[in-house]
Scaffold this active site. Structure first.
Site, PDB file in Angstrom:
ATOM      1  N   CYS A   1      -4.924   4.895   2.112  1.00 53.18           N
ATOM      2  CA  CYS A   1      -6.177   4.524   1.453  1.00 53.18           C
ATOM      3  C   CYS A   1      -7.364   5.249   2.086  1.00 53.18           C
ATOM      4  O   CYS A   1      -7.342   5.633   3.247  1.00 53.18           O
ATOM      5  CB  CYS A   1      -6.398   3.018   1.553  1.00 53.18           C
ATOM      6  SG  CYS A   1      -5.251   2.039   0.576  1.00 53.18           S
TER       7      CYS A   1
ATOM      8  N   HIS B   1      -0.242   2.037   5.690  1.00 52.74           N
ATOM      9  CA  HIS B   1      -1.518   1.328   5.808  1.00 52.74           C
ATOM     10  C   HIS B   1      -2.464   2.073   6.749  1.00 52.74           C
ATOM     11  O   HIS B   1      -2.037   2.639   7.752  1.00 52.74           O
ATOM     12  CB  HIS B   1      -1.298  -0.081   6.357  1.00 52.74           C
ATOM     13  CG  HIS B   1      -0.785  -1.059   5.346  1.00 52.74           C
ATOM     14  ND1 HIS B   1      -1.544  -1.477   4.279  1.00 52.74           N
ATOM     15  CD2 HIS B   1       0.407  -1.701   5.236  1.00 52.74           C
ATOM     16  CE1 HIS B   1      -0.853  -2.347   3.550  1.00 52.74           C
ATOM     17  NE2 HIS B   1       0.334  -2.500   4.109  1.00 52.74           N
TER      18      HIS B   1
ATOM     19  N   ARG C   1      -7.735   7.866  -2.313  1.00 56.87           N
ATOM     20  CA  ARG C   1      -6.547   8.085  -1.493  1.00 56.87           C
ATOM     21  C   ARG C   1      -6.738   9.342  -0.648  1.00 56.87           C
ATOM     22  O   ARG C   1      -7.221  10.368  -1.144  1.00 56.87           O
ATOM     23  CB  ARG C   1      -5.296   8.252  -2.366  1.00 56.87           C
ATOM     24  CG  ARG C   1      -4.924   7.020  -3.173  1.00 56.87           C
ATOM     25  CD  ARG C   1      -4.469   5.884  -2.285  1.00 56.87           C
ATOM     26  NE  ARG C   1      -4.096   4.709  -3.076  1.00 56.87           N
ATOM     27  CZ  ARG C   1      -4.921   3.716  -3.362  1.00 56.87           C
ATOM     28  NH1 ARG C   1      -6.180   3.755  -2.920  1.00 56.87           N
ATOM     29  NH2 ARG C   1      -4.504   2.691  -4.077  1.00 56.87           N
TER      30      ARG C   1
END
Length: 226
Positions: A195, A127, A204
């Protein structure tokens, strides 16, 4: 204005104000959950994973350990990721799997890709916001920066070779030779995926690295962590 119409107008205004307050409270609770509570949950999970990892290291040093897991199960800790360029104390236990539950505990290894130190592509997702934000500043890495994976069997130092912004559909970066489908792997590499932009997911950010040094557990950490 008749009293009935005035009452209806006042009721409508009051109802609108109450709904706005309720919506604000719900939004604030949601923001708190994303920015505070998920980080707290992940920190707790990381503490437990790091404790388990250190216990495995201690067992291995006494000759009673099993060494690195050859077939990890979802949620298992694979090793500790260190990125000196992101801070002296930057360390995250990498878990097996990339489901929402797996990534809520920390960076996750894509099942089916190589394990740390193996020939092929050790691919890891993490994340960039919420859940501890392990890869929040991954965009600060530069070619040549070292990344260390600490395992029960020792220390693996990778070096950043390239950085790319790609579409989410560019899954070829997970192939044994990142970006080259069907090509046979001869190098030991690691690919980090997160991300982009930080608070979005339209693209990405992908970091490609290559193994440059391997040390046994008794040799101590590499110089880049000294």
């Amino acid at each position: 204005m008749s009293s009935g119409l005035g009452s209806a107008l006042r009721f409508t205004i009051r109802l609108g104000a109450e709904l706005a307050i309720t919506a604000g409270v719900v939004l604030a609770a949601f923001v708190f959950y994303l920015l505070v509570w998920t980080n707290h949950q992940t920190a707790q999970a990381q503490d437990d994973l790091l404790e388990d990892f250190h216990a495995e290291q201690a067992d291995a040093s006494k000759g009673g350990g099993k060494g690195a897991v050859e077939k990890p199960e979802s949620g298992d800790g694979l090793g500790v990721l260190h990125i000196p360029a992101l801070g002296e104390d930057w360390e995250w236990v990498v878990v097996e799997g990339v489901t929402d539950d797996d990534l809520a505990d920390g960076p996750g290894h894509f099942p089916g890709t190589a394990l740390p130190g193996e020939v092929g592509n050790f691919a890891v997702a993490g994340h960039r916001s919420t859940h501890g934000e392990p890869f929040a500043n991954l965009d600060q890495l530069e070619v040549g920066d070292p990344i260390v994976v600490e395992t029960v069997d020792g220390w693996l130092t990778y070096q950043v070779m390239w950085e790319r912004i790609l579409a989410p559909s560019a899954t070829e970066v997970l192939d044994p030779v990142a970006g080259h489908p069907g090509e046979k792997a001869e190098q030991r590499t690691m690919t980090l995926v997160t991300c982009h932009p930080r608070w979005g997911s339209s693209e990405r950010l992908v970091i490609g690295t290559q193994l440059v040094e391997r040390r046994g557990p008794t040799a101590g950490p590499p110089d880049v962590l000294a």
